[in-house]
Design an enzyme around this catalytic site. Structure first.
Site, short mmCIF file in Angstrom:
data_model
loop_
_atom_site.label_atom_id
_atom_site.label_comp_id
_atom_site.label_asym_id
_atom_site.label_seq_id
_atom_site.Cartn_x
_atom_site.Cartn_y
_atom_site.Cartn_z
N MET A 145 0.80 -1.20 0.00
CA MET A 145 0.00 0.00 0.00
C MET A 145 0.84 1.26 0.00
SD MET A 145 -0.78 -1.02 3.81
CE MET A 145 -1.15 -2.52 3.04
N PRO A 146 1.95 1.27 -0.68
CA PRO A 146 2.77 2.47 -0.69
C PRO A 146 2.18 3.60 -1.53
CG PRO A 146 4.01 0.56 -1.45
CD PRO A 146 2.60 0.16 -1.35
N LEU A 147 2.53 4.80 -1.12
CA LEU A 147 2.31 5.99 -1.94
C LEU A 147 3.68 6.55 -2.22
CD1 LEU A 147 0.65 8.23 -3.26
CD2 LEU A 147 0.59 9.36 -1.03
N MET A 182 9.75 -2.40 -5.10
CA MET A 182 8.83 -2.63 -3.98
C MET A 182 8.25 -4.03 -4.01
SD MET A 182 6.81 0.98 -3.36
CE MET A 182 5.95 0.90 -4.90
N THR A 188 5.75 6.43 1.24
CA THR A 188 4.97 6.22 2.46
C THR A 188 4.43 4.80 2.37
OG1 THR A 188 4.36 8.56 2.56
CG2 THR A 188 3.02 7.02 3.86
#
Length: 129
Positions: free
Chosen positions: A1-3, A28, A73
């Site tokens: 769930m990265p931003l 990632m 994030t």
């Protein structure tokens, strides 16, 4: 769930921007156990005076006007070894695909809890059970 937020020079070509985004996403998924299709990225291009870095370098690293600032994030819990592997995969990949110096790949990780995300609809998809 990265931003992922990517900040770079205004004259960066769309092909280079795409390559950078793809490298980060691949790193990632391959090193940090990020799920497939979890690709959320914001790209900002900046005039030269809007990317500020120490001209003399920092911690033995020198920078050029091709610097790329990357802020990820993501949820907390990854080990130091995973983070090191991620940094290396991103720097190596960006250099390999774009020619940008590894020294110009600047990365910051921001860790948050799983319940700190809403992927739409006003819902907390990863609410504690």
């Amino acid at each position: 769930m990265p931003l992922v937020r990517i900040d770079l020079a205004a004259d960066t070509t769309p092909e280079v921007v795409k390559a950078i985004g793809d490298v980060i996403y691949d790193a990632m998924t391959q090193t940090a156990n990020v799920p497939e299709d979890d690709k959320f990225q914001i790209v900002n291009r900046h005039a030269g005076d809007e990317l500020v870095y120490p001209a003399a370098g920092y911690l033995g690293v020198t920078y050029t006007s091709k610097i790329v600032f990357i802020q990820v994030t993501w949820s907390t819990g990854r080990t130091i070894e995973v983070k090191k592997a991620f940094y290396k995969a991103v720097a190596d990949g960006i250099h390999g695909k774009t020619g940008i110096r590894k020294e110009d790949v600047w990365i910051s990780l921001v860790e948050v809890n799983r319940e700190d995300w809403s992927f739409g609809g006003g819902e907390m998809q990863y609410a504690p059970k």
